[in-house]
Every structure is written in C-alpha cells, then in structure tokens.
Enzyme design. Structure first.
Site, PDB file in Angstrom:
ATOM      1  N   ASP A  13       0.819  -1.221   0.000  1.00 19.37           N
ATOM      2  CA  ASP A  13       0.000   0.000   0.000  1.00 19.37           C
ATOM      3  C   ASP A  13       0.849   1.265   0.000  1.00 19.37           C
ATOM      4  O   ASP A  13       0.469   2.283   0.578  1.00 19.37           O
ATOM      5  CB  ASP A  13      -0.965   0.010   1.201  1.00 19.37           C
ATOM      6  CG  ASP A  13      -1.767  -1.268   1.279  1.00 19.37           C
ATOM      7  OD1 ASP A  13      -2.294  -1.671   0.241  1.00 19.37           O
ATOM      8  OD2 ASP A  13      -1.831  -1.875   2.371  1.00 19.37           O
ATOM      9  N   LYS A  16       2.093   2.087  -5.121  1.00 20.95           N
ATOM     10  CA  LYS A  16       2.785   1.566  -6.317  1.00 20.95           C
ATOM     11  C   LYS A  16       1.949   1.708  -7.575  1.00 20.95           C
ATOM     12  O   LYS A  16       2.487   1.996  -8.640  1.00 20.95           O
ATOM     13  CB  LYS A  16       3.111   0.076  -6.135  1.00 20.95           C
ATOM     14  CG  LYS A  16       4.191  -0.209  -5.138  1.00 20.95           C
ATOM     15  CD  LYS A  16       4.400  -1.694  -4.991  1.00 20.95           C
ATOM     16  CE  LYS A  16       3.168  -2.427  -4.504  1.00 20.95           C
ATOM     17  NZ  LYS A  16       2.720  -2.112  -3.151  1.00 20.95           N
ATOM     18  N   LYS A  18      -0.044   3.921  -8.638  1.00 23.39           N
ATOM     19  CA  LYS A  18       0.083   5.217  -9.303  1.00 23.39           C
ATOM     20  C   LYS A  18       1.466   5.387  -9.932  1.00 23.39           C
ATOM     21  O   LYS A  18       1.597   5.892 -11.043  1.00 23.39           O
ATOM     22  CB  LYS A  18      -0.174   6.336  -8.287  1.00 23.39           C
ATOM     23  CG  LYS A  18       0.048   7.665  -8.934  1.00 23.39           C
ATOM     24  CD  LYS A  18      -0.094   8.850  -8.055  1.00 23.39           C
ATOM     25  CE  LYS A  18       0.733   9.948  -8.696  1.00 23.39           C
ATOM     26  NZ  LYS A  18       0.529  11.235  -8.095  1.00 23.39           N
ATOM     27  N   GLY A  40      -4.223  -4.837  -4.225  1.00 21.41           N
ATOM     28  CA  GLY A  40      -5.290  -3.969  -4.703  1.00 21.41           C
ATOM     29  C   GLY A  40      -4.672  -2.635  -5.028  1.00 21.41           C
ATOM     30  O   GLY A  40      -3.927  -2.095  -4.219  1.00 21.41           O
ATOM     31  N   GLN A 220       2.354  -5.829  -3.148  1.00 19.96           N
ATOM     32  CA  GLN A 220       2.725  -5.839  -1.713  1.00 19.96           C
ATOM     33  C   GLN A 220       4.060  -5.100  -1.502  1.00 19.96           C
ATOM     34  O   GLN A 220       4.449  -4.313  -2.341  1.00 19.96           O
ATOM     35  CB  GLN A 220       2.789  -7.268  -1.172  1.00 19.96           C
ATOM     36  CG  GLN A 220       1.433  -7.937  -1.038  1.00 19.96           C
ATOM     37  CD  GLN A 220       1.040  -8.769  -2.238  1.00 19.96           C
ATOM     38  OE1 GLN A 220       1.851  -9.367  -2.900  1.00 19.96           O
ATOM     39  NE2 GLN A 220      -0.240  -8.822  -2.523  1.00 19.96           N
ATOM     40  N   THR A 297      -9.713  -5.461   1.160  1.00 22.93           N
ATOM     41  CA  THR A 297     -10.582  -5.939   2.244  1.00 22.93           C
ATOM     42  C   THR A 297     -11.347  -4.816   2.940  1.00 22.93           C
ATOM     43  O   THR A 297     -12.204  -5.079   3.769  1.00 22.93           O
ATOM     44  CB  THR A 297      -9.736  -6.657   3.320  1.00 22.93           C
ATOM     45  OG1 THR A 297      -8.735  -5.738   3.772  1.00 22.93           O
ATOM     46  CG2 THR A 297      -9.059  -7.891   2.776  1.00 22.93           C
TER      47      THR A 297
END
Ligand code: IMP
Length: 425
Positions: A13, A16, A18, A40, A220, A297
């Site tokens: 998070d 990445k 962008k 995500g 990740q 999530t």
C-alpha cells in the site's frame, strides 16, 4: 530491451499503482510477477477510478500489452470479472497470461480460512483469498497451472488426484465441506475456455521483446516477503526486487532501473510487528488524511512514522537505483514529523532489520525529529516547474534525510492520487 522495475519497500500500500501507471506511459509492456488478488491498486485517470486486484496497472492504457507472469497466482473468476469491468468501460485489454502461473482453486480459499482459525490469536490476518495455500501447493508440486486450466484432460486429471487429497486435509481440520469434482471441473473448465486465447508462453514473448520497453510491477511490499519480511506475518511470495526475475523469466542483469516506492510514512494491514506504529492522534491524522483503508478488504490500515531501517533493508536487498516518494502531502499540517533511522534492541543500536520475532518485539525505534510544514496548490506548481528546491525548507530536510540515510536518490515525488500530482526529479 529497457527494463524498469517498481516494487514496494514497506508493508504494501505504498502507492505503487500510481507510480507504475506513471511510468507505464513510456512502456510498451507492463508485467505483474507475484502475488494475486490479495493486492489492490487504485488508479485515477481523469474522473475515472479503476480498482484492480490482478490485472497489471498498465492494462488501462491503450496500446500497451499487459502480462500476468508465471509468479502470479490467479483466481480466474476474479480475473474474468476485471476483464469484464474494463470491457464495460470500453477498454479492451491486450492481455497475456503465463501458462506457468498457478490457479487459485476453491479449496485454497477454504483452507486459507481454516488455517487462520487454527492459528487462533497468532493468526496472520490474511486477505482470505487463498494466496498462501495456492503458493504452498505450487512448492509442494500439487498445483494446477493456467496451462492445465485450458486443457480439459489435464484439468480433470489434476482434480481427480488433488481433491480427494484435500478432503483428507479438510477432515484433519474438522471441516464438514466437501467438493464435487464434476462441479469444480465444470466451473473451472468454463473459466479456461474464456481465458484460453490469452494464455501463452509469456516467457517466450518477453524474451523476444528485446527492442521494447518493459515495466515490471511489484505487488505488496518487501516487509511482506516470505523470506525477508516479518515472517510468519508475511504473504507467501517474493515481494523484493529479485521476485521480478523468478516471477517473469526476465534475467536479473537485464533490469536496468529498480525503483523502490516509499510512502512518506508507514502503514500495515493485518497482524504482525510494526515498530513505528502510532496508535494515537498521529496515527489518526495519517489514516484520515491518507485514506488508509484497504482496496481489497476495506480494513483500516495501521499507521505510523516512516521507518528507514525497513526502507534501507528493502532497498538493499532489491538493489534499488532510485526511490519514488508517495503521499508526502499527508504529512502536511503536523507540528513535528519523525523518521526512525535505527533501532535500540536490548540496549544495542542496530540499523538492520532483525529476523527473530523476539528481537523485533524488543525494538525501540530511534527517531530524527523534523519541524512540520504545509503547502498550497500554487507551491506545488512551483515545485513541478523548479524541482525539489522549491519545497519548504522543513520538507526538504525530511527528504534530504531519506536520501542520506538510504544512499539512494529520490527520482519521483507524488503528492496526490491524480497522475498530474507527480514531480519527476
Ligand atoms: P495473504 O497475502 O492474503 O496471505 O496475507 C498475508 C499478509 O499480507 C496479511 O497481513 C495481509 O494483510 C498482507 N497483505 C497481502 N496483500 C497485501 C497488500 O496488497 N497490501 C497490504 N498488505 C497485504
């Protein structure tokens, strides 16, 4: 061939999606090489927001080839729904899927849940998408690959062998559910038919694309790497730079630029150690201003100060040649800003990340403190025109410290979700 790699240096998070999207403009081919729909990423293009879990970020750009490499684990139902979502918006992705990539099956999702329940208060806090069990089967040579999914005979044979074996494991976990081989076959052979034309030997494709620009997109972050992260509170793939080679088949010496994405502070989803966590009003500021809720999530992310011990660990292992700083705007408005540059572990100063959970639990971060800053839109415009020198002195000190501590140059600064809110340095 010019190959660039973008990977996360923290617990995921980092923004990445962008950064990848920005670099994808100049690339011909964008490749995902590890992870699955546990990832995500959100990309904003004009007023449109795209949320992907499996598709490479580059898939929304016209004229690009998006590749899902052999190191990725694929839930075909999710992949098909993302392709359909793009088609609904008038985008036809030019997508190639490795025939060596492993398939996430229903028993992987079921076992993900069962294993977590079994761990009790030591649970990993997985995304529940079957990622760990699928990678376990890959390593145990019990997997089903995309090449099998599109070959009905191979799929049937694999299912007849694997499902009875999984039932024994279900029994051991006290699970009552049972899978019907014919039903699973029917559902998954249909997915296979849908995806058939996209499944290919991507290795051959990538190696014969030597005259094109290739962008490798990590998912990740390095601290979730199964070897180098906070094990066992990690994901099950190689999230460090090296994962790009094993997950795509592009040799390490062909990767010219390696960009580590560093969020200006730190977040973590799920359980596990987080030395610079701020469970207080600082954490709340970061979470609210940074909209720190999971794309996959919806869970609220844990927030804390930038941890340069973590970042140095990630950059070093991955051989980073540059840094992209994201979400620097989120720090605006704080009275003081801190960054940890070393740890005190049982009275000893350490500036590398330890392996043992016991040592990690005893970490006391050693911080450098900076005075806060704020900026207006106009000031950002000036930074875009004149570069980093136009930043407020306090922000410059913070960024200088990051460069000095890590020994890696900042190549990009992002200060908002939109493509335009980016400065290349
Ligand atoms: P898994 O990958 O679903 O097995 O989850 C293992 C750990 O990795 C959990 O702590 C998850 O929250 C974390 N994780 C997996 N994918 C991501 C991601 O894309 N961003 C942040 N954390 C992730």
């Amino acid at each position: 061939m010019s190959v660039k790699l973008v990977f996360g240096t923290q617990w995921g998070d980092e923004g990445k999606g962008k950064v990848v999207d920005y670099y994808a403009e100049k690339a011909d081919i964008v490749v995902r090489y590890q992870g699955g729909n546990n990832a995500g990423h959100t990309i904003k293009i004009g007023d449109e927001v795209f949320k992907f879990h499996l598709l490479p970020s580059g898939a929304v750009r016209k004229g690009k080839t998006a590749v899902v490499g052999n190191g990725v684990v694929i839930d075909p139902e999710v992949l098909i729904s993302e392709i359909e979502e793009l088609r609904k918006r008038g985008v036809e992705p030019n997508l190639l899927i490795s025939d060596r990539a492993h398939v996430i099956m229903p028993y992987h999702r079921m076992l993900d849940g069962a294993e977590e329940r079994f761990r009790g208060n030591k649970k990993v806090g997985t995304t529940g998408r079957g990622i760990g069990p699928c990678y376990s089967d890959k390593i145990a040579r019990l997997g089903i690959r995309m090449g099998d999914l599109i070959d009905e005979d191979a799929l049937k044979e694999r299912l007849e062998f694997i499902i009875p074996l999984k039932h024994r494991i279900f029994e051991a976990y006290g699970m009552k559910e049972r899978l019907d081989i014919d039903e699973v076959f029917k559902e998954y052979s249909e997915y296979g038919r849908y995806l058939k034309d996209m499944v290919t030997d991507t290795l051959e494709f990538l190696q014969s694309s030597t005259d094109r620009e290739i962008l490798l997109e990590g998912a990740q972050g390095a601290m979730l790497d199964v070897d180098f992260g906070t094990y066992p509170y990690t994901t099950s793939s190689h999230t460090i730079g090296g994962g790009a080679s094993t997950g795509s088949g592009i040799p390490p010496n062909r990767i010219e630029e390696i960009i580590g994405v560093v969020k200006a502070y730190t977040t973590r989803v799920g359980m596990g150690p987080f030395p610079t966590e701020q469970n207080n009003e600082i954490g709340e500021h970061l979470g609210e201003r940074g909209h720190e809720f999971g794309t996959t999530t919806g869970r609220a992310r844990r927030c804390g100060w930038l941890d340069l011990v973590v970042v140095k660990h990630a950059l070093r292992i991955s051989g980073a040649t540059g840094i992209a700083i994201t979400k620097i705007d989120v720090l605006e408005g704080l009275e003081t800003v801190k960054a940890a540059y070393a740890y005190d572990i049982d009275g000893k100063k350490k500036d590398s990340f330890p392996a043992s959970l016991k040592d990690i639990d005893n970490i006391k971060p050693i911080y450098r403190e900076f005075q806060g800053w704020s900026m207006t839109e106009g000031e950002w415009e000036k930074v875009k025109e004149e570069g980093i020198e136009a930043l407020p002195e306090n922000a410059k000190r913070y960024l200088d410290f990051i460069e000095k501590e890590t020994g890696v140059k900042i190549k990009m600064l992002s200060y908002g979700p939109a493509r335009e809110e980016t400065v290349e340095l």
